[in-house]
Design a protein around this motif. Structure first.
Motif, mmCIF file in Angstrom:
data_model
loop_
_atom_site.group_PDB
_atom_site.id
_atom_site.type_symbol
_atom_site.label_atom_id
_atom_site.label_comp_id
_atom_site.label_asym_id
_atom_site.label_seq_id
_atom_site.Cartn_x
_atom_site.Cartn_y
_atom_site.Cartn_z
ATOM 1 N N SER A 18 0.834 -1.209 0.000
ATOM 2 C CA SER A 18 0.000 0.000 0.000
ATOM 3 C C SER A 18 0.862 1.249 0.000
ATOM 4 O O SER A 18 0.568 2.218 -0.706
ATOM 5 C CB SER A 18 -0.933 0.007 1.221
ATOM 6 O OG SER A 18 -1.862 -1.056 1.167
ATOM 7 N N GLU A 19 1.925 1.247 0.795
ATOM 8 C CA GLU A 19 2.798 2.416 0.847
ATOM 9 C C GLU A 19 3.481 2.662 -0.496
ATOM 10 O O GLU A 19 3.660 3.809 -0.916
ATOM 11 C CB GLU A 19 3.844 2.228 1.943
ATOM 12 C CG GLU A 19 3.296 2.336 3.354
ATOM 13 C CD GLU A 19 4.348 2.111 4.415
ATOM 14 O OE1 GLU A 19 4.676 3.059 5.141
ATOM 15 O OE2 GLU A 19 4.855 0.971 4.507
ATOM 16 N N LYS A 20 3.871 1.600 -1.166
ATOM 17 C CA LYS A 20 4.568 1.751 -2.447
ATOM 18 C C LYS A 20 3.680 2.399 -3.499
ATOM 19 O O LYS A 20 4.178 3.096 -4.397
ATOM 20 C CB LYS A 20 5.047 0.381 -2.943
ATOM 21 C CG LYS A 20 6.165 -0.214 -2.088
ATOM 22 C CD LYS A 20 6.557 -1.613 -2.582
ATOM 23 C CE LYS A 20 7.640 -2.223 -1.710
ATOM 24 N NZ LYS A 20 7.992 -3.598 -2.137
ATOM 25 N N THR A 21 2.376 2.178 -3.401
ATOM 26 C CA THR A 21 1.467 2.771 -4.376
ATOM 27 C C THR A 21 0.891 4.109 -3.914
ATOM 28 O O THR A 21 0.536 4.951 -4.736
ATOM 29 C CB THR A 21 0.292 1.820 -4.678
ATOM 30 O OG1 THR A 21 -0.396 1.513 -3.460
ATOM 31 C CG2 THR A 21 0.795 0.539 -5.315
ATOM 32 N N THR A 22 0.822 4.328 -2.608
ATOM 33 C CA THR A 22 0.190 5.545 -2.081
ATOM 34 C C THR A 22 1.182 6.705 -1.955
ATOM 35 O O THR A 22 0.845 7.855 -2.261
ATOM 36 C CB THR A 22 -0.457 5.273 -0.706
ATOM 37 O OG1 THR A 22 -1.430 4.235 -0.842
ATOM 38 C CG2 THR A 22 -1.117 6.526 -0.152
ATOM 39 N N LEU A 23 2.386 6.420 -1.507
ATOM 40 C CA LEU A 23 3.368 7.479 -1.289
ATOM 41 C C LEU A 23 4.044 7.872 -2.597
ATOM 42 O O LEU A 23 4.299 7.032 -3.463
ATOM 43 C CB LEU A 23 4.422 7.030 -0.275
ATOM 44 C CG LEU A 23 3.910 6.724 1.145
ATOM 45 C CD1 LEU A 23 5.049 6.225 2.023
ATOM 46 C CD2 LEU A 23 3.262 7.962 1.756
ATOM 47 N N SER A 24 4.343 9.167 -2.732
ATOM 48 C CA SER A 24 5.045 9.647 -3.921
ATOM 49 C C SER A 24 6.534 9.320 -3.816
ATOM 50 O O SER A 24 7.052 9.005 -2.733
ATOM 51 C CB SER A 24 4.866 11.158 -4.059
ATOM 52 O OG SER A 24 5.516 11.839 -2.996
ATOM 53 N N GLY A 25 7.220 9.425 -4.932
ATOM 54 C CA GLY A 25 8.655 9.168 -4.933
ATOM 55 C C GLY A 25 9.395 10.120 -4.021
ATOM 56 O O GLY A 25 10.343 9.727 -3.323
ATOM 57 N N ASP A 26 8.970 11.384 -3.998
ATOM 58 C CA ASP A 26 9.607 12.373 -3.131
ATOM 59 C C ASP A 26 9.416 12.018 -1.669
ATOM 60 O O ASP A 26 10.355 12.135 -0.857
ATOM 61 C CB ASP A 26 9.026 13.758 -3.424
ATOM 62 C CG ASP A 26 9.587 14.832 -2.516
ATOM 63 O OD1 ASP A 26 10.807 15.084 -2.569
ATOM 64 O OD2 ASP A 26 8.810 15.420 -1.726
ATOM 65 N N GLU A 27 8.212 11.583 -1.311
ATOM 66 C CA GLU A 27 7.936 11.213 0.078
ATOM 67 C C GLU A 27 8.752 9.996 0.500
ATOM 68 O O GLU A 27 9.287 9.945 1.619
ATOM 69 C CB GLU A 27 6.443 10.946 0.256
ATOM 70 C CG GLU A 27 5.601 12.215 0.200
ATOM 71 C CD GLU A 27 4.110 11.935 0.086
ATOM 72 O OE1 GLU A 27 3.307 12.814 0.471
ATOM 73 O OE2 GLU A 27 3.744 10.837 -0.404
ATOM 74 N N LEU A 28 8.878 9.052 -0.377
ATOM 75 C CA LEU A 28 9.700 7.874 -0.077
ATOM 76 C C LEU A 28 11.167 8.253 0.094
ATOM 77 O O LEU A 28 11.847 7.769 1.007
ATOM 78 C CB LEU A 28 9.544 6.834 -1.183
ATOM 79 C CG LEU A 28 8.170 6.158 -1.280
ATOM 80 C CD1 LEU A 28 8.096 5.285 -2.527
ATOM 81 C CD2 LEU A 28 7.885 5.319 -0.040
ATOM 82 N N ASN A 29 11.660 9.138 -0.768
ATOM 83 C CA ASN A 29 13.072 9.564 -0.687
ATOM 84 C C ASN A 29 13.358 10.332 0.591
ATOM 85 O O ASN A 29 14.482 10.305 1.103
ATOM 86 C CB ASN A 29 13.429 10.426 -1.901
ATOM 87 C CG ASN A 29 13.453 9.627 -3.190
ATOM 88 O OD1 ASN A 29 13.690 8.417 -3.169
ATOM 89 N ND2 ASN A 29 13.218 10.291 -4.316
ATOM 90 N N ARG A 30 12.349 11.022 1.115
ATOM 91 C CA ARG A 30 12.530 11.805 2.340
ATOM 92 C C ARG A 30 12.363 10.966 3.605
ATOM 93 O O ARG A 30 12.480 11.484 4.714
ATOM 94 C CB ARG A 30 11.539 12.974 2.363
ATOM 95 C CG ARG A 30 11.861 14.069 1.350
ATOM 96 C CD ARG A 30 11.021 15.316 1.568
ATOM 97 N NE ARG A 30 9.617 15.134 1.236
ATOM 98 C CZ ARG A 30 8.623 15.212 2.116
ATOM 99 N NH1 ARG A 30 8.880 15.417 3.399
ATOM 100 N NH2 ARG A 30 7.369 15.046 1.739
#
Length: 536
Positions: A65-77
């Motif tokens: 769910s996180e992989k599809t819900t969070l944006s790339g920027d949010e994941l990088n941060r």
């Protein structure tokens, strides 16, 4: 014992928790400590609202769910969803958006307020909203309001909308009991605060009246809430009378013979809050056509045609109340409640409740934002932001920390589409056009901060002369107060029940068509569409 070091608005709190139990998410641990994160998906990681930033420490790997819900920027941060991430030891994290029940704040009085002495009998009026709770203390001898306060509904930890809370209650008796306890404890807390501010005691409270939507009443009473998840039950009366009021009398510390009246709903999702609003606005006071729209997570609509009171409800969703939005906050201090500014090169002028630094946008501010973005062509009538705002959102404040995103607009459109469909359908069933309306009463989530012109332009309310639009911030509470102190209040309420003609929108074959048409950001149709009457 491992600890979570939690940072919220530059304040830090250390929370010890039982290690080795990876079944508990960060949100579970925070909820247990009274730190409530916004949620609109029941904890399955789809709404993206319970965002936290991991400063240090380890937790379980990213969920699907996180992989599809969070944006790339949010994941990088290093951002995670608190409902999905489970701590594996000591951790430090910052909460990007808390939704904690705030301290009780002042409720502005519309009229004269008075006081009471130790010998006076007191009464308490409660509007138990999905998002906010409003409470007023009354001198029953002089029939004068003494004081009023408001706060967020602590049940929000189970979800921002009524369906999520109902589903939680149906799935777990423990959660159902907790939902009931959260609401009843809030009522008790309000009572204690109100009397203590005036040197009075709770044992002087002899009468309590509570109005709410049907779901809130059923959850508070702890009965029949599961019926509200079944469509065939929506037009049937729902018994929300508590089995016993003794436990509440004891917990709230009121008089042992105090009357506690949970004003019963009309049916399914048409609650006593709508009836109270019709009562306080005197919607049926003449033969002129009048419309009342109570905007909220469960939006309720009442249309008076001079003889019958046509009523229905639709799932508005939490967007109207500023919940569920990436930039949303309730209509409380720090909320942007009004926005003005036209022209692509002009900065928007923001009006903030309390004059403090803006924390986010409430419902009325979102209406203005959408209307302004349409006027500068940063948003199209379909509801999509133009480039370069499509991905990052449109910044409202100078720091660009508060942004309107496509997701926020989509949530608003869905709520608007359902409510608009209900308005159009009721007008058609009554054989009326917008031009026949002599009064349009707007109550609920937007309070008195709604810009009627902007609301009409985007199809939130009928496109009528602004002079016939009336804004009410606390119509349900005002109706509850009538029932608390007026000798004729119950008789008037009974008369409204007899005149009501309930429409179940879930059974209307035209609803889907009307819903889609009203998704667009345009004025409501003045003449309606060709639908046929269907009351059952």
């Amino acid at each position: 014992m491992p600890e979570l070091k939690v940072s919220i608005d530059q304040n830090e709190q250390c929370i010890p928790y039982e290690g080795g139990d990876i079944s508990r998410s960060l949100k579970d641990i925070l909820d247990a400590e009274g730190i409530t994160l916004p949620s609109d998906c029941g904890g399955v990681g789809k709404c993206g609202l319970c965002l936290v930033h991991i400063e240090a420490g380890e937790c379980t790997p990213l969920s699907a769910s996180e992989k599809t819900t969070l944006s790339g920027d949010e994941l990088n941060r290093g951002c995670r969803l608190a409902c999905q991430a489970k701590p594996l030891g000591d951790m430090s994290l910052s909460i990007l958006k808390a939704d904690n029940p705030a301290a009780w704040s002042e409720l502005e009085a519309d009229g004269v307020t008075g006081n009471a002495s130790a010998s006076n009998k007191l009464g308490l009026a409660i509007d138990l909203g999905t998002t906010q709770i409003r409470a007023t203390l009354w001198n029953l001898d002089s029939k004068v309001r003494i004081d009023g306060i408001t706060s967020l509904n602590p049940q929000a930890k189970f979800g921002a909308d009524v369906l999520t809370r109902l589903a939680a209650a149906k799935a777990s008796k423990l959660d159902a009991d907790q939902l009931s306890l959260l609401a009843s404890s809030a009522v008790g807390e309000a009572a204690r605060i109100l009397v203590s501010r005036h040197g009075l005691v709770t044992t002087a409270i002899r009468s309590i009246s509570v109005v709410a939507n049907t779901a809130m009443l059923a959850l508070l009473a702890g009965k029949h809430y599961e019926n509200l998840l079944e469509i065939e039950q929506w037009q049937k009366p729902v018994d929300c009378v508590p089995e016993s009021i003794y436990a509440w009398q004891q917990a709230w510390g009121v008089a042992t013979d105090a009357q506690i009246n949970l004003v019963q709903p009309l049916a399914g999702f048409v609650g006593s809050d709508l009836l109270a609003g019709v009562l306080s606005t005197n919607l049926t006071g003449s033969e002129d056509a009048a419309l009342l729209v109570d905007f909220g997570t469960n939006s309720e609509v009442a249309l008076w045609d001079g003889q019958s009171l046509w009523v229905t409800s639709v799932p508005g969703g939490p967007a109207f109340e500023g919940s569920g939005l990436s930039c949303g906050v309730p209509m409380m201090e720090g909320a942007i409640y009004k926005i003005s500014g036209h022209g692509a090169d002009d900065s928007l002028e923001l009006y903030v409740i309390g004059g403090a630094q803006a924390k986010g946008v409430c419902g009325s501010g979102l209406v203005d934002a959408i209307a302004c973005l349409l006027s500068i062509k940063a948003l199209n009538p379909i509801g999509r932001l133009a480039e370069p705002y499509a991905k990052a959102g449109f910044p409202l404040d100078e720091t660009s920390s508060i942004r309107i995103r496509n997701h926020d607009i989509d949530l608003f459109q869905r709520a608007k589409g359902a409510t608009g469909a209900a308005i159009v359908y009721l007008l058609e069933q009554a054989g009326l056009k917008q031009a026949a309306l002599k009064r349009v009463c707007v109550t609920g989530a937007f309070g008195s901060g709604l810009d009627c012109r902007n609301a009409s332009q985007i199809g939130l309310i009928p496109d009528v002369d602004s002079e016939i639009i009336e804004l009410y911030s606390d119509s349900a509470l005002a109706g509850c107060e009538v029932l608390l102190v007026s000798a004729g209040g119950q008789q008037r309420l009974s008369s409204l029940r007899e005149k009501a003609r309930l429409i179940n929108m879930s059974l209307a074959p035209e609803f889907d068509m009307l819903f889609v048409d009203n998704l667009f950001l345009k004025p409501l149709p003045k003449s309606g569409s060709s639908t046929t009457s269907m009351l059952e």
